[in-house]
Design an enzyme around this catalytic site. Structure first.
Site, PDB file in Angstrom:
ATOM      1  N   ASN B 147       0.855  -1.190   0.000  1.00 46.39           N
ATOM      2  CA  ASN B 147       0.000   0.000   0.000  1.00 46.39           C
ATOM      3  C   ASN B 147       0.888   1.237   0.000  1.00 46.39           C
ATOM      4  OD1 ASN B 147      -1.754   2.091   0.456  1.00 46.39           O
ATOM      5  ND2 ASN B 147      -2.967   0.998   2.009  1.00 46.39           N
ATOM      6  N   ASN B 149      -0.071   4.299  -1.274  1.00 47.58           N
ATOM      7  CA  ASN B 149      -0.812   5.554  -1.219  1.00 47.58           C
ATOM      8  C   ASN B 149      -2.148   5.348  -0.507  1.00 47.58           C
ATOM      9  OD1 ASN B 149      -2.104   7.957  -1.589  1.00 47.58           O
ATOM     10  ND2 ASN B 149      -2.110   7.892  -3.839  1.00 47.58           N
ATOM     11  N   GLY B 172      -5.706  -2.388   0.466  1.00 52.93           N
ATOM     12  CA  GLY B 172      -5.150  -1.114   0.009  1.00 52.93           C
ATOM     13  C   GLY B 172      -3.909  -1.180  -0.864  1.00 52.93           C
ATOM     14  N   ASP B 174      -1.529  -1.067  -4.040  1.00 52.52           N
ATOM     15  CA  ASP B 174      -1.707  -0.206  -5.205  1.00 52.52           C
ATOM     16  C   ASP B 174      -0.416  -0.102  -6.015  1.00 52.52           C
ATOM     17  OD1 ASP B 174      -0.102   1.492  -3.656  1.00 52.52           O
ATOM     18  OD2 ASP B 174      -1.842   2.531  -2.812  1.00 52.52           O
ATOM     19  N   HIS B 247     -14.535 -12.417 -20.584  1.00 58.05           N
ATOM     20  CA  HIS B 247     -15.748 -11.903 -19.960  1.00 58.05           C
ATOM     21  C   HIS B 247     -15.459 -10.510 -19.419  1.00 58.05           C
ATOM     22  CE1 HIS B 247     -13.384 -14.178 -16.977  1.00 58.05           C
ATOM     23  NE2 HIS B 247     -13.566 -13.110 -16.237  1.00 58.05           N
ATOM     24  N   ASP B 328      -6.357 -13.927 -19.966  1.00 55.75           N
ATOM     25  CA  ASP B 328      -7.158 -14.701 -19.027  1.00 55.75           C
ATOM     26  C   ASP B 328      -8.145 -15.626 -19.759  1.00 55.75           C
ATOM     27  OD1 ASP B 328      -7.862 -15.058 -16.189  1.00 55.75           O
ATOM     28  OD2 ASP B 328      -9.800 -14.208 -16.772  1.00 55.75           O
ATOM     29  N   GLU B 357      -3.533 -18.007 -20.775  1.00 54.41           N
ATOM     30  CA  GLU B 357      -3.841 -18.880 -19.644  1.00 54.41           C
ATOM     31  C   GLU B 357      -4.540 -20.123 -20.175  1.00 54.41           C
ATOM     32  OE1 GLU B 357      -6.379 -19.245 -15.485  1.00 54.41           O
ATOM     33  OE2 GLU B 357      -7.148 -18.071 -17.137  1.00 54.41           O
ATOM     34  N   HIS B 423      -2.005 -16.957  -8.231  1.00 58.73           N
ATOM     35  CA  HIS B 423      -3.170 -16.519  -7.451  1.00 58.73           C
ATOM     36  C   HIS B 423      -4.313 -17.528  -7.520  1.00 58.73           C
ATOM     37  CE1 HIS B 423      -3.947 -15.459 -11.570  1.00 58.73           C
ATOM     38  NE2 HIS B 423      -5.212 -15.215 -11.274  1.00 58.73           N
ATOM     39  N   ASP B 424      -4.174 -18.547  -8.371  1.00 59.50           N
ATOM     40  CA  ASP B 424      -5.224 -19.554  -8.542  1.00 59.50           C
ATOM     41  C   ASP B 424      -4.894 -20.895  -7.888  1.00 59.50           C
ATOM     42  OD1 ASP B 424      -7.114 -18.076  -9.966  1.00 59.50           O
ATOM     43  OD2 ASP B 424      -6.121 -18.432 -11.894  1.00 59.50           O
ATOM     44  N   ASP B 468      -7.186 -19.903  -3.104  1.00 56.29           N
ATOM     45  CA  ASP B 468      -7.831 -18.592  -3.060  1.00 56.29           C
ATOM     46  C   ASP B 468      -9.017 -18.605  -2.102  1.00 56.29           C
ATOM     47  OD1 ASP B 468      -9.564 -16.454  -3.726  1.00 56.29           O
ATOM     48  OD2 ASP B 468     -10.105 -17.367  -5.650  1.00 56.29           O
ATOM     49  N   ARG B 472      -3.705 -15.293  -1.278  1.00 53.81           N
ATOM     50  CA  ARG B 472      -3.669 -13.881  -1.669  1.00 53.81           C
ATOM     51  C   ARG B 472      -3.468 -12.971  -0.447  1.00 53.81           C
ATOM     52  NH1 ARG B 472      -8.687 -14.035  -6.176  1.00 53.81           N
ATOM     53  NH2 ARG B 472      -7.757 -15.677  -7.450  1.00 53.81           N
TER      54      ARG B 472
END
Lengths: 561, 561
Positions: B147, B149, B172, B174, B247, B328, B357, B423-424, B468, B472
């Site tokens: 984070n 900011n 937060g 970024d 999507h 993706d 992917e 992340h998966d 997940d 994460r």
């Protein structure tokens, strides 16, 4: 079970979209090794309490060849997504075959084990023109079909059929000659003509194009060609031209410019030139068709060349409304060119037929993004070996045809171009050693088969001749010199093909094949009609039992009516 | 020999152009069944006195897996054309394998028997960016990296790492946070970052895009992103973004318009809607990612949608100079879309990296016309099963890796994206049951392997977490809470990879694998350097003999220096 023989890989001929809703899935196993195969399948996102919700459905054995059995199933996935595996059984043995290998039981904790058909996207479905399935083609070599306008004969034209052709002889055949004989074609029953090249070129075969935007003056002019196409369309005949885009002729202006100006020519990148100055002997120092210096290979990766040739492709559709392009030496041109070619011609005329000249396995061109069909020479080769040369028996022939059919998707087979010979092969009567009975069986098999058959001009009247130039003799128009027996046979077959959808569109199933008696029995089934064809490819009479239960069925002898 | 196990089909991973001059040809045979294989080959137009002038060259065994041996040869055809077959020998037995089947002797009366690589066209050669081969990636999930900011934190943002993440929590993270830690990345040694989506979207993962042309305001603005890319480039780090084109999010304006206006919406064909009015329960009555109503599938066949998304792809390259697009759910979008995508992005920036992917076998996307690489989960899966879970022994692991390598062309393998987790998936330390030694072996294997490895943020400091949202968690920045042992190990491996081309670019050869002692020995060879890696994947010390003749060779222990 023999695991090493089991083969499946998604896409191509093993898992493909047959139409916008339907997937076809095939599996290959060692011949006579597996008793039953079931497809295990589901939408990848159908889960319940941590268990993937697999379905199970039996596959059918769709055929076999020398080494393998082939299994088939049709699936309509409700959400257009599919993960799947195969359960194979033999006696007490059971194995499950997935992308990750073999298992004793089907895993249901993860879909990642399984084969994947990710999504059935409509735009990727192989889609060829519907009319092709109902078309019988007739291939014309214009210089030898008919001389309709002697005024435009080239210098040194020989009297029609006055002698056997040489590689350089001219007999004056032209477009007007074709026009004058359209009634003959209508009477024969064909509804498509494929013309070998007609653009400006010095040779008699015209595969050495000088100008892609002009009709060869010895064949006629644009007005005559327009008249030919319009008359054909009036009579329900489609017209396909020959696109020679792999190479041009020696006298093509850009090549002449390079010959003249060497490295300074603005056309130097239109070709693949190894070094300057250009030499034609002992071999050309530029890429050519084979090693033929008269046919320099075009650089179809060059955007200027690409634009030029795609303009040619568009021009003859837009101005003359032609119905198909046959693509010469199609597999030596880059895939990227053909993808753009398809976009251009299909955007102008969505039902134009794109036919590539490829003599080998052609799967990489038949994935939906390039061609609609190729000249199916593996079919030709098998038929010649069995019917004409008796090199193989009925069983091996059935195996070869089964193998060819399983090497492509079904929607590809439905529009495949099936020929018995062409301007590039000896005439079938000659290959049959002048045995008319063999030629008749060849026509029977070809014209009762799926796809789009093509008759090479004159084969239907028993013309003879060896390899080029022998196979390019002048068409025989005197009825007394025509073999009317073959002609009537071909007309009858075409008429049957026209009258009975199962004859042309039916799915072939080999019922019986014997190497001893050399007979072959197959059915063609379409909707509620089944046609049974029994072929005796021997010189003896034989007694055979019809291998079908005919009880309670309505029977018609189509041949004798 | 077992004919049913012998497999070859031109193109794809069996016969392909490695570069503009070189063809690679592979053959598959039953394991330990064939003693030698020779390629029989020639230009199709090399004839002398009616005999085709075949050459003969030995193939090498390039590897084996559970069931098969693989054979390999490199050929430079002088005229870029090739016809070829295989001569297989075992003891006194010899067979010749061709496209038309098996023969006792190689036929030379016709090339039609043989397999065909018609022409090596440069434009069709699979061609990925060179820099990818020298890149170590670092995957960042921006909401959880740092984070930088707090002024732009979303409402309800939790204090950093104050609790375990849920599917909906915000901490937060970024873009400014990434900028502030670039020195950490430089120190680690990575030279590519891959950011999961950063465009405007309501969720913490941002795979539900609201606006593809805007940075999510909680992540920063365009100026900050520009600064991030520029700083990265200054430090030699490439930047890859995540394109979610399968999507959109529920709040994407065109979808909202359809929700509001139903059939009257001008955007109704932007989606695949089964019926109106739209419903989201029990399942959406429109196509979606999985059955997630919040992620409506885009109709990428619609020219308007295609133009919109291709404009997005172009915009972030043109305006921000990004170096790669990770795609993706790439395999659920049509091939035609991806072909056009490649044309657009490569025409803007020829060395942009296109990474799809795809969790399964991905050959149909890696033919040169679509992607440069896919996320190679079959590699991941094998490594996890061997190193982390001890589900398989060293031999089976070597077989799995060999199988993966042989399922793609070599030039594809050279730029493949090799990850241990993402992340998966659950974090590797968690998958290893908190055994740091196993994690270190995983990193050793990954970072000494060919292709482009990717480290998932925090794995290098021993972060833990399950599937997940567990994987994460917020990045741990307090050094005393980081596993410095793993970190130093990873840094050392990256440094070795950087210093020694053979470490990164070398071709892998498995020298020895034992299921009893569970050790694995392999070499990586590039130019004149060979690196030998010996892995003991057991808890016991073992004595092994180095399976290499070291006589007269210069040896360095790279690990201890």
């Amino acid at each position: 079970m023999f695991k090493e023989a089991i083969y499946h890989r998604p896409k191509d001929n093993f898992a493909y979209a047959y139409d916008e809703k339907t997937l076809h899935i095939r599996l290959r196993t060692k011949k006579d090794d597996v008793e039953a195969v079931h497809l295990l399948y589901a939408d990848p996102y159908e889960w319940k309490d941590g268990v993937w919700q697999l379905n199970r459905a039996p596959m059918v054995k769709s055929g076999f060849d020398d080494l393998f059995d082939y299994w088939f199933i049709e699936v309509i996935p409700p959400y257009r997504r599919l993960r799947y595996g195969f359960e194979l059984t033999s006696g007490n043995e059971k194995i499950v075959y997935t992308e990750k290998g073999f298992y004793h039981e089907a895993p249901t904790d993860d879909t990642a084990y399984y084969f994947c058909f990710p999504f059935l996207n409509k735009i990727d479905v192989f889609h060829a023109p519907e009319w092709v399935k109902d078309t019988v083609w007739y291939q014309i070599f214009p210089e030898r079909f008919a001389n309709g306008n002697p005024a435009i004969d080239p210098e040194g034209t020989l009297p029609w059929a006055s002698e056997d052709p040489t590689p350089t002889s001219f007999f004056g055949g032209d477009l007007e000659g074709i026009i004058q004989h359209l009634d003959y074609l209508v009477d024969l029953g064909v509804n498509g003509i494929y013309l070998t090249p007609i653009f400006h070129a010095p040779s008699n075969h015209k595969y050495d194009t000088t100008n892609y935007f002009e009709i060869d003056p010895h064949f006629g002019d644009k007005q005559t060609f327009k008249k030919l196409v319009d008359l054909c369309h009036e009579k329900g005949i489609r017209v396909m031209l020959d696109a020679v885009f792999n190479h041009c002729g020696y006298y093509f202006a850009p090549f002449q410019d390079v010959l003249k100006n060497g490295e300074a020519s603005k056309y130097k990148d239109w070709f693949h030139i190894h070094e300057f100055p250009l030499q034609t002997t002992p071999r050309p120092n530029y890429d050519a068709f084979a090693f033929v210096a008269q046919m320099p290979k075009l650089n179809t990766e060059n955007p200027e060349v690409k634009k030029y040739l795609l303009d040619v492709a568009a021009y003859w559709i837009q101005e003359f409304d032609i119905d198909g392009w046959r693509l010469d030496v199609a597999n030596e041109i880059d895939h990227q060119f053909w993808r753009e070619f398809r976009q251009v011609v299909k955007s102008m005329k969505p039902d134009v037929y794109i036919l590539g000249e490829i003599w080998h396995d052609a799967m990489p061109w038949l994935r939906g993004d390039q061609f609609d069909a190729v000249m199916n020479y593996p079919f030709t080769n098998g038929a010649i070996r069995f019917f004409a040369k008796n090199e193989i028996g009925a069983k091996q022939f059935a195996n070869i045809i089964t193998n060819v059919l399983h090497s492509y998707p079904e929607n590809v087979n439905e529009v495949a171009f099936h020929l018995l010979g062409s301007h590039d092969t000896p005439r079938i009567l000659t290959v049959c050693d002048n045995d008319v009975r063999k030629v008749k069986l060849l026509f029977l098999f070809q014209l009762s088969f799926t796809g789009s058959p093509c008759i090479y001009y004159g084969d239907e009247i028993g013309m003879t001749g060896g390899q080029d130039p022998g196979c390019r003799k002048c068409m025989v128009w005197e009825e007394e010199k025509q073999n009317r027996d073959i002609l009537e046979h071909v007309k009858k077959l075409i008429a049957l093909r026209k009258a009975h959808p199962a004859f042309r569109r039916g799915k072939i199933t080999f019922m019986d094949a014997s190497d001893e008696s050399n007979h072959l029995i197959y059915t063609k089934t379409y909707l509620d009609e089944t046609i049974l064809v029994m072929i005796n490819n021997s010189s003896k009479e034989i007694d055979i039992t019809v291998p079908l239960s005919l009880k309670g069925k309505w029977l018609v002898n189509l041949w004798t009516n």
